[in-house]
Write a protein that holds these residues in place. Sequence first.
Motif, PDB file in Angstrom:
ATOM      1  N   THR A  38     -36.269  76.446  81.998  1.00 24.31           N
ATOM      2  CA  THR A  38     -35.211  77.097  82.757  1.00 24.31           C
ATOM      3  C   THR A  38     -35.082  76.428  84.118  1.00 24.31           C
ATOM      4  OG1 THR A  38     -36.717  78.729  83.739  1.00 24.31           O
ATOM      5  CG2 THR A  38     -35.645  79.330  81.653  1.00 24.31           C
ATOM      6  N   VAL A  47     -30.827  77.509  80.613  1.00 23.62           N
ATOM      7  CA  VAL A  47     -31.901  77.141  79.686  1.00 23.62           C
ATOM      8  C   VAL A  47     -31.549  75.806  79.048  1.00 23.62           C
ATOM      9  CG1 VAL A  47     -33.115  77.771  77.563  1.00 23.62           C
ATOM     10  CG2 VAL A  47     -32.468  79.554  79.199  1.00 23.62           C
ATOM     11  N   GLN A  49     -33.024  72.951  76.086  1.00 27.82           N
ATOM     12  CA  GLN A  49     -33.930  72.841  74.944  1.00 27.82           C
ATOM     13  C   GLN A  49     -33.872  71.426  74.394  1.00 27.82           C
ATOM     14  OE1 GLN A  49     -34.329  76.538  72.489  1.00 27.82           O
ATOM     15  NE2 GLN A  49     -32.207  76.836  73.128  1.00 27.82           N
ATOM     16  N   TRP A  56     -36.459  78.657  72.841  1.00 31.48           N
ATOM     17  CA  TRP A  56     -35.906  79.780  73.595  1.00 31.48           C
ATOM     18  C   TRP A  56     -35.120  80.705  72.677  1.00 31.48           C
ATOM     19  CZ3 TRP A  56     -37.707  80.447  78.362  1.00 31.48           C
ATOM     20  CH2 TRP A  56     -37.199  81.510  79.091  1.00 31.48           C
TER      21      TRP A  56
END
Length: 103
Positions: A38, A47, A49, A56
């Motif tokens: 984050t 967020v 990824q 997440w």
Amino acid sequence: MCVAGHPVAQLAAPSAELMTTSEGVILVDVATGSQAWTEPVENGWQVHQHGPLRLWNAVEDALSAWQDAGSPPQSDFGMTVDVDGTQRVWIGTPEGPTWRLPV
């Protein structure tokens, strides 16, 4: 609530490690190298990824399932080991929300 710090989060990402920084949190899955982190933005958090697992998303889905089940206490969780050795943790009954554990 920090979703990554909740006990149900570990069920969703059992081989992930949580690290906190002054800027947010980082999840790293040691088995696959997947990462989620984050960073603060104007009115909240962004967020990010990377890798084959969406850590997440998995954590948020697990927390949603727990909340949909009424946010039960830990005593409402159970575990089943199937004939093939698969281990599953569940809420309420074996037919309830379920997470497979790594072997």
